[in-house]
Design a protein around this motif. Structure first.
Motif, PDB file in Angstrom:
ATOM      1  N   PRO A 198       0.836  -1.195   0.000  1.00  0.00           N
ATOM      2  CA  PRO A 198       0.000   0.000   0.000  1.00  0.00           C
ATOM      3  C   PRO A 198       0.879   1.256   0.000  1.00  0.00           C
ATOM      4  N   VAL A 199       0.477   2.249  -0.785  1.00  0.00           N
ATOM      5  CA  VAL A 199       1.215   3.509  -0.873  1.00  0.00           C
ATOM      6  C   VAL A 199       0.250   4.663  -0.622  1.00  0.00           C
ATOM      7  N   SER A 200       0.662   5.580   0.245  1.00  0.00           N
ATOM      8  CA  SER A 200      -0.095   6.793   0.524  1.00  0.00           C
ATOM      9  C   SER A 200       0.830   7.981   0.314  1.00  0.00           C
ATOM     10  N   ALA A 201       0.230   9.147   0.115  1.00  0.00           N
ATOM     11  CA  ALA A 201       0.999  10.383  -0.012  1.00  0.00           C
ATOM     12  C   ALA A 201       0.367  11.421   0.915  1.00  0.00           C
ATOM     13  N   VAL A 202       1.196  12.225   1.554  1.00  0.00           N
ATOM     14  CA  VAL A 202       0.699  13.244   2.475  1.00  0.00           C
ATOM     15  C   VAL A 202      -0.071  14.292   1.669  1.00  0.00           C
ATOM     16  N   ALA A 203      -1.337  14.442   1.999  1.00  0.00           N
ATOM     17  CA  ALA A 203      -2.242  15.301   1.238  1.00  0.00           C
ATOM     18  C   ALA A 203      -1.742  16.741   1.152  1.00  0.00           C
ATOM     19  N   ARG A 204      -1.233  17.275   2.232  1.00  0.00           N
ATOM     20  CA  ARG A 204      -0.746  18.661   2.217  1.00  0.00           C
ATOM     21  C   ARG A 204       0.443  18.817   1.268  1.00  0.00           C
ATOM     22  N   ASP A 205       1.343  17.854   1.253  1.00  0.00           N
ATOM     23  CA  ASP A 205       2.488  17.909   0.346  1.00  0.00           C
ATOM     24  C   ASP A 205       2.035  17.809  -1.110  1.00  0.00           C
TER      25      ASP A 205
END
Length: 81
Positions: free
Chosen positions: A41-48
């Motif tokens: 699973p891969v997520s990305a920081v929404a603010r970034d």
């Protein structure tokens, strides 16, 4: 294990995460420019993502900094930031 990955350390971080069947990758800072080819699973920081104006592929979820902090407390972390 939670893997925090920024762009400068991405190669070693993703290689390390690929060997971990329990890996969850979180792209942080300039790491949101990456599109990892990894079976985890891969997520990305929404603010970034928002600050950099990046369009994410559909298989990468957005995650808040608050959620990242919660996960930092709950599970073991390897940082490649």
């Amino acid at each position: 294990m939670l893997y925090l990955i920024d762009k400068p350390m991405a190669e070693i971080g993703l290689r390390t995460a690929a060997g971990d069947p329990e890996a969850h990758v979180v792209l942080i800072q300039d790491g949101v420019y990456l599109t990892p080819d990894i079976d985890a699973p891969v997520s990305a920081v929404a603010r970034d993502v928002a600050v950099r104006g990046v369009s994410l592929p559909p298989d990468i979820d957005r995650i808040s900094y608050d959620a990242v902090v919660e996960r930092l407390v709950e599970q073991e972390v390897k940082s490649f930031v």
